[in-house]
Design a protein around this motif. Structure first.
Motif, PDB file in Angstrom:
ATOM      1  N   VAL A 235       0.863  -1.185   0.000  1.00  0.00           N
ATOM      2  CA  VAL A 235       0.000   0.000   0.000  1.00  0.00           C
ATOM      3  C   VAL A 235       0.901   1.238   0.000  1.00  0.00           C
ATOM      4  N   TRP A 236       0.372   2.333  -0.548  1.00  0.00           N
ATOM      5  CA  TRP A 236       1.179   3.544  -0.712  1.00  0.00           C
ATOM      6  C   TRP A 236       0.569   4.726   0.033  1.00  0.00           C
ATOM      7  N   SER A 237       1.450   5.574   0.493  1.00  0.00           N
ATOM      8  CA  SER A 237       1.045   6.769   1.232  1.00  0.00           C
ATOM      9  C   SER A 237       0.069   7.615   0.418  1.00  0.00           C
ATOM     10  N   GLY A 238      -0.981   8.089   1.087  1.00  0.00           N
ATOM     11  CA  GLY A 238      -1.958   8.968   0.443  1.00  0.00           C
ATOM     12  C   GLY A 238      -3.112   8.254  -0.207  1.00  0.00           C
ATOM     13  N   THR A 239      -3.010   6.917  -0.381  1.00  0.00           N
ATOM     14  CA  THR A 239      -4.124   6.184  -0.986  1.00  0.00           C
ATOM     15  C   THR A 239      -5.201   5.941   0.073  1.00  0.00           C
ATOM     16  N   LEU A 240      -6.362   5.497  -0.372  1.00  0.00           N
ATOM     17  CA  LEU A 240      -7.542   5.455   0.484  1.00  0.00           C
ATOM     18  C   LEU A 240      -8.095   4.034   0.607  1.00  0.00           C
ATOM     19  N   VAL A 241      -8.364   3.622   1.847  1.00  0.00           N
ATOM     20  CA  VAL A 241      -8.993   2.319   2.084  1.00  0.00           C
ATOM     21  C   VAL A 241     -10.494   2.485   1.889  1.00  0.00           C
ATOM     22  N   VAL A 242     -11.031   1.843   0.860  1.00  0.00           N
ATOM     23  CA  VAL A 242     -12.468   1.956   0.592  1.00  0.00           C
ATOM     24  C   VAL A 242     -13.246   0.755   1.116  1.00  0.00           C
ATOM     25  N   GLN A 243     -12.517  -0.324   1.496  1.00  0.00           N
ATOM     26  CA  GLN A 243     -13.215  -1.508   2.036  1.00  0.00           C
ATOM     27  C   GLN A 243     -12.211  -2.359   2.782  1.00  0.00           C
ATOM     28  N   GLY A 244     -12.684  -2.997   3.849  1.00  0.00           N
ATOM     29  CA  GLY A 244     -11.874  -3.969   4.551  1.00  0.00           C
ATOM     30  C   GLY A 244     -10.948  -3.365   5.585  1.00  0.00           C
ATOM     31  N   SER A 245     -10.015  -4.188   6.061  1.00  0.00           N
ATOM     32  CA  SER A 245      -9.064  -3.768   7.081  1.00  0.00           C
ATOM     33  C   SER A 245      -7.755  -4.496   6.850  1.00  0.00           C
ATOM     34  N   ALA A 246      -6.693  -4.007   7.498  1.00  0.00           N
ATOM     35  CA  ALA A 246      -5.379  -4.616   7.285  1.00  0.00           C
ATOM     36  C   ALA A 246      -4.433  -4.230   8.401  1.00  0.00           C
ATOM     37  N   LEU A 247      -3.402  -5.041   8.539  1.00  0.00           N
ATOM     38  CA  LEU A 247      -2.275  -4.769   9.424  1.00  0.00           C
ATOM     39  C   LEU A 247      -1.064  -4.618   8.511  1.00  0.00           C
ATOM     40  N   VAL A 248      -0.400  -3.454   8.525  1.00  0.00           N
ATOM     41  CA  VAL A 248       0.695  -3.206   7.580  1.00  0.00           C
ATOM     42  C   VAL A 248       1.932  -2.740   8.337  1.00  0.00           C
ATOM     43  N   GLU A 249       3.096  -2.956   7.710  1.00  0.00           N
ATOM     44  CA  GLU A 249       4.371  -2.506   8.268  1.00  0.00           C
ATOM     45  C   GLU A 249       4.955  -1.425   7.358  1.00  0.00           C
ATOM     46  N   VAL A 250       5.271  -0.285   7.926  1.00  0.00           N
ATOM     47  CA  VAL A 250       5.729   0.868   7.156  1.00  0.00           C
ATOM     48  C   VAL A 250       7.129   0.615   6.616  1.00  0.00           C
TER      49      VAL A 250
END
Length: 857
Positions: A189-204
Motif C-alpha cells: 500500500v502507498w502513502s496517500g491512498t484510500l482504504v475503501v473496504q476492509g481492514s489490514a495490518l501493515v508494516e511501514v
C-alpha cells in the motif's frame, strides 16, 4: 473469534517508543518535502514588500535629498517600528497556523510497545505497525502483513479510478514495493491512498520524502487554493482604493508643483497622501481574523480545515445533523431482547440470569459483529455476550470465512462462520425490514414484526433484527446473502441517551433563526422519539424510500415542513443538501463515513466527526468536530457569528479612519493652506490603526443578542453599500471637524494649528475605535466590556500624543507648537464630537427597535 489472515494485534509488539522517537529524529517527520511554515527571514522579506514600508522608505530618501537627515532618520526608525509590529502580528498568526496544522495532521493507529495508540500521521516512522480500516488514508508506504477484504483507491497516484484489491505478503516475498503503484493482488500500500473496504495490518517501509507520494510532493505543493469570496471582495476593495489613491496622489503632486513650485515637496505630499489613503490593513485583518478565529474554534473542540468555513459559519441557516453520537451520547447499551411474544429487559447492573430462550438471539447477534468491533453497538453486544453467555468461549476457534457488508439496497450485514468440526452458520443483523426480507417472511409475519418494532421505537430505542442460517462445508459462498435460508431469531433493542446539552442547544438555534434537521439511518419511530425529546419540530418524518419517490419540486415542498429524515442512506444526504441549497439556505452537514464525503463536500459547511469519522470524511469537510457533540456545533456557530460581526466592525473602522486622514492630507494643499501632514504623522497614526483593527476588534466580546439575530443572508457581502455608507459618514464627520479645528488654529500659527488638528484626529481615531466596538449599543454601555488590548492601544496612544506635545524635541520633529490649554480642550472635544451623531443614531434605534438596525452584521 479471529480471521486467519488478520492476526490479533495484541500478538504484535511493534516498535518501542524510544526506538520510534530515535527514527523520527534520524529520518525526519512523515510529511511532504518542502517547508511547512515561513521562516523569520521569509517573513521579513514579505514585510519589506508592504506598500506602506516602501512609501516610508521613499519619503526618507526624499528627506535625505532635501538635506533633512533627522527627519529621514526618524522615518527609517518608523520603518523598523512598523516592521516589528507587523512581524509580531505575522509570527503570532504563523504560530496559530502551525498549531492548527499539527491538529489537522491525519491520524494513524499504530502498535507501540504492544499497545494500540493513535498518533499524528507525521509521527509515523519506518517499521511502525499500522492498523488500517475502511475510510482511512494510508499514512506511509507499507507492506501488508494481514488483511481482510482490503480494497484501496490509488487514483491519487495512478489516475485510475477503479479500486484495487490487496493481499497479504507471503513468506519470503520482498518487503520493498515495486517501482510503481497500481494493479490488483499486490501486498503493498502507498502513502496517500484510500482504504475503501476492509481492514489490514501493515508494516511501514518508507515515510515522507522517501515515499512514492513524497517523490511527487513538490508538484502537489505547487497547487494553490482558489481565493474565497471574502478574499475576492477585499482584493477588489483594496484595488479600488489604491487606484483612487494613485489618481489623487498624481493630482496632489501636480497641484503642489504648479501652485507652489516645489516638485520634491509635492512628491513628498503625494507619498503622504498615498500612505493616508491606502487601506493596506485590510488583507492583514482578514488573515489575522481567520487564523485566530480558527484557533479559537480549535479551543472549542472544532478544527477548521478551511478558512472559508470560519467566514461562512455566521451565515449558517440549516444544520443537518446525525442522531447517533451527535444528538445522543453514542453510548449504546442493550436495553431488551425480544423473541416471539416474549421479551427480556437487560438490567443496567447485576440482575437475573438470561433465560435460555434468549441465548440464541444474543449469540447470533454477537456472531454478526466484527471480531474486534469499533462500532459502539457491536461493542455493547460483545459486552452483553460476555456478561450473559458462558458459551461465548466456544466461538473462539470458529473461522470467519465471508462478510456481506451493508449496502444501499440491503440494510443488513451477514457474516459466515465455520466450525473446526465442519459446517457453520451465517449470522445476520440489521434493519428489521431488511432481516424480514432475508427471512422471506410473509406479509402478515412482516406486519407483526414491524408492529413490535414500532412499539420499541416509540420509546426512543434503536432496534435491530437478527437471523441465522445453517451452512454445510467450506464454500464457495454465494455473492448475495439472500441465497441463504435465513430464520428469524428476534429483535435486539438498544438505548442511546440524548446528550444533556442538546435541548438547550436546539432552543438556542431556534432563537438564532437556525433550523435543525435530523438525518438518520434509524427507524422512523426511534428518530421521532429522540427528535421530540431534543425539542425539534418533529411533526412528521420522511424516510429514504419516500425521498427517492419525490421529484425535486415535491422534495422542496416536503423540506419546508419536515425536519426529521429516517432510514436515510449516505448517498441520499447529498440530495438533501442540494435541495436545501436550491432553496437559498446556507447548509451545515455532519457526516462520518466514506459515503458521506460527497454531501460534506457539497454543503456550505461540511462537519466531519473527529472521534468516529473516517479520514475521507474529515478531508472532505471544512470543519472537524473533535468531540462529536451537537452543542459544540452551536458553539462554533456562535463563535463564527462573533468573528463575522467583529470583522465587519474592523472593516468599518478601517474605511472610516482613512477618510479624515486622506482628506487632511489632500484638501489643505488644494486650498492653498500650509501642509498639515508629513510622513511622520501618518506613520504615527499607523501605529494606532494597525493594532486596533487587527488585535482590538478581533478580541472584542460577542454582542449579547448575537444568537437572537437571524443568520446573515448568504448573498449579502461582508461589507455592502450600507456599511460603506455609514463608515464613510463616520469618517466624513471626523474630517469636517478636523478641518474646522485646523482652520481656526491657523489664526494662532501653523505649528499650533498642526498640533491642534493632529490632536483632533488622534482623539477622533480613538473615538472611532470605541464607537465601532458595537453598532447596537452606545459607547457608555460598552466601556465595561473586557478587552485588554483596547486599553493598551488607547493608553499607549494618549501617552505618545502627550509626549509629542510636551517634549520640545518631539514637538520639533512633528512641527508642532505648544497649544494653549483651552485650544487643546477644544481639539479633544472636537475629536469626540465627530462620533456624536452615530452614538445618537444608535440610541434612537434602541429606543425604537422597529427602525432599520445599525448592526454591522
Amino acid at each position: 473469534m479471529i480471521h486467519p489472515d488478520q492476526p490479533d494485534w495484541h500478538d504484535v509488539r511493534g516498535l518501542g517508543r524510544a526506538e520510534a522517537a530515535a527514527r523520527l529524529r534520524e529520518e525526519g517527520c512523515n510529511e511532504l518535502p518542502g517547508s511547512r511554515h515561513r521562516s523569520l527571514f521569509a517573513l521579513i522579506l514579505e514585510v519589506l514588500r508592504e506598500p506602506m514600508l516602501l512609501l516610508l522608505v521613499a519619503a526618507a530618501g526624499i528627506y535625505f535629498v532635501l538635506g533633512d537627515a533627522r527627519e529621514a532618520a526618524v522615518l527609517l526608525a518608523s520603518v523598523l517600528g512598523v516592521m516589528a509590529l507587523t512581524l509580531y502580528q505575522e509570527q503570532r498568526t504563523e504560530r496559530v497556523l502551525e498549531a492548527l496544522r499539527e491538529l489537522s495532521s491525519p491520524r494513524a493507529l499504530v502498535v507501540r510497545d504492544g499497545e494500540l495508540v493513535r498518533i499524528a500521521g507525521r509521527e509515523v516512522v519506518r517499521g511502525d505497525i499500522v492498523l488500517l480500516g475502511e475510510g482511512d488514508r494510508v499514512p506511509a508506504d507499507a507492506v501488508v502483513l494481514a488483511q481482510r477484504n482490503l480494497v484501496l483507491d490509488e487514483s491519487l497516484l495512478t489516475g485510475e479510478s477503479t479500486p484495487v484489491h490487496k493481499r497479504a505478503r507471503t513468506a519470503g516475498e520482498a518487503t520493498s514495493p515495486p517501482p510503481r503503484p497500481g494493479g490488483d493482488d499486490l501486498p503493498y500500500v502507498w502513502s496517500g491512498t484510500l482504504v475503501v473496504q476492509g481492514s489490514a495490518l501493515v508494516e511501514v517501509t518508507a515515510t515522507g520524502p522517501r515515499s512514492e507520494l513524497g517523490r511527487i510532493g513538490k508538484s502537489l505543493q505547487s497547487l494553490s487554493a482558489e481565493p474565497s469570496p471574502l478574499q475576492r471582495q477585499t482584493r477588489v476593495l483594496v484595488r479600488s482604493f489604491a487606484l483612487a489613491g494613485l489618481g489623487l496622489c498624481v493630482l496632489l503632486v501636480l497641484a503642489h508643483g504648479l501652485l507652489r513650485d516645489g516638485w520634491l515637496a509635492g512628491l513628498l505630499a503625494g507619498i503622504t497622501l498615498a500612505m493616508a489613503i491606502l487601506p493596506e490593513e485590510i488583507p492583514v485583518v482578514l488573515t489575522v481574523f481567520l487564523a485566530l478565529g480558527a484557533w479559537r474554534l480549535s479551543r472549542r473542540h472544532v478544527l477548521a480545515r478551511r478558512a472559508a468555513a470560519v467566514e461562512t459559519l455566521g451565515a449558517a441557516s440549516v444544520l443537518c445533523v446525525d442522531k447517533t453520537g451527535t444528538l445522543t451520547l453514542n453510548r449504546m447499551r442493550v436495553h431488551s431482547l425480544v423473541v416471539g411474544e416474549a421479551s427480556f429487559r437487560i438490567p443496567t447492573e447485576g440482575g437475573a440470569a438470561l433465560p435460555v430462550v434468549f441465548a440464541p438471539l444474543l449469540e447470533h447477534a454477537m456472531l454478526a459483529c466484527e471480531p474486534e468491533p469499533v462500532d459502539p453497538m457491536e461493542r455493547t453486544l460483545h459486552e452483553s455476550g460476555r456478561r450473559y453467555l458462558a458459551s461465548d468461549r466456544r466461538f473462539a476457534d470458529w473461522t470467519l470465512q465471508q462478510a456481506y457488508p451493508l449496502t444501499r439496497t440491503r440494510r443488513a450485514v451477514a457474516l459466515v462462520w465455520t466450525r473446526p468440526e465442519g459446517g457453520g452458520v451465517v449470522a445476520a443483523k440489521g434493519a428489521p425490514e431488511a432481516i424480514a426480507a432475508l427471512c422471506r417472511l410473509d406479509p402478515a409475519a412482516t406486519s407483526a414484526l414491524l408492529a413490535k418494532v414500532e412499539a420499541l421505537a416509540a420509546q426512543g430505542l434503536r432496534v435491530l433484527g437478527v437471523a441465522k442460517a445453517e451452512v454445510a462445508g467450506n464454500g464457495p459462498w454465494p455473492e448475495d446473502p439472500c441465497d441463504f435460508a435465513f430464520r428469524l431469531l428476534g429483535l435486539v433493542a438498544f438505548v442511546d441517551p440524548l446528550r444533556p446539552t442538546v435541548p438547550a442547544a436546539i432552543a438556542e438555534c431556534k432563537a438564532a433563526g437556525i433550523r435543525v434537521v435530523m438525518i438518520t439511518g434509524d427507524y422512523p419511530g426511534t428518530a421521532l422519539a429522540i427528535a421530540r425529546e431534543a425539542g425539534l419540530d418533529a411533526g412528521a418524518v420522511l424516510t429514504g424510500e419516500a425521498l427517492d419517490a419525490l421529484d425535486e419540486p415535491a422534495l422542496r415542498a416536503q423540506l419546508a415542513r419536515v425536519s426529521v429524515f429516517a432510514r436515510v442512506v449516505p448517498e441520499q444526504k447529498l440530495r438533501l443538501v442540494e435541495a436545501f441549497k436550491a432553496m437559498g439556505e446556507v447548509v451545515a452537514m455532519t457526516g462520518d463515513g466514506v459515503n458521506d464525503a460527497p454531501a460534506l463536500k457539497s454543503a456550505h459547511i461540511g462537519i466531519a466527526m473527529g472521534q468516529r469519522g473516517t479520514d475521507v470524511a474529515r478531508e472532505a469537510a471544512a470543519l472537524v468536530l473533535l468531540d462529536d457533540d451537537f452543542s459544540t456545533i452551536v458553539e462554533a456557530v456562535r463563535l463564527g457569528r462573533r468573528i463575522d460581526d467583529n470583522l465587519r466592525k474592523a472593516m468599518a473602522y478601517i474605511l472610516a479612519v482613512h477618510v479624515p486622514t486622506a482628506g487632511m492630507a489632500l484638501l489643505p494643499v488644494l486650498l492653498g493652506w500650509p501642509v498639515l501632514f508629513f510622513p511622520i504623522h501618518v506613520a504615527f497614526l499607523e501605529f494606532v490603526i494597525d493594532p486596533a483593527c487587527s488585535i482590538v476588534f478581533e478580541a472584542e466580546p460577542a454582542e449579547d443578542d448575537l444568537m437572537r439575530r437571524p443568520p446573515r443572508p448568504a448573498r449579502r457581502p461582508l461589507f455592502g453599500r450600507r456599511i460603506l455608507a455609514l463608515s464613510l459618514l463616520q469618517g466624513l464627520g471626523m474630517f469636517v471637524l478636523t478641518l474646522i479645528v485646523y482652520a481656526l488654529g491657523l489664526h494662532q500659527g501653523e505649528g499650533q494649528a498642526r498640533a491642534l488638528a493632529f490632536t483632533t484626529l488622534v482623539v477622533g481615531n480613538l473615538a472611532l475605535i470605541l464607537t465601532n466596538r458595537s453598532w447596537a449599543h452606545t459607547l457608555p454601555a460598552t466601556l465595561g466590556r473586557r478587552n485588554a488590548a483596547l486599553w493598551w492601544v488607547v493608553g499607549g496612544t494618549l501617552l505618545a500624543l502627550a509626549l509629542a506635545l510636551a517634549l520640545p524635541a518631539l514637538r520639533g520633529l512633528f512641527r508642532f507648537a505648544m497649544p494653549t490649554p483651552s485650544a487643546l480642550a477644544l481639539a479633544v472635544v472636537a475629536g469626540l464630537a465627530g462620533i456624536a451623531w452615530f452614538e445618537a443614531f444608535k440610541w434612537l434605534h434602541r429606543r425604537n427597535p422597529d427602525r432599520p438596525g445599525t448592526r454591522a452584521a
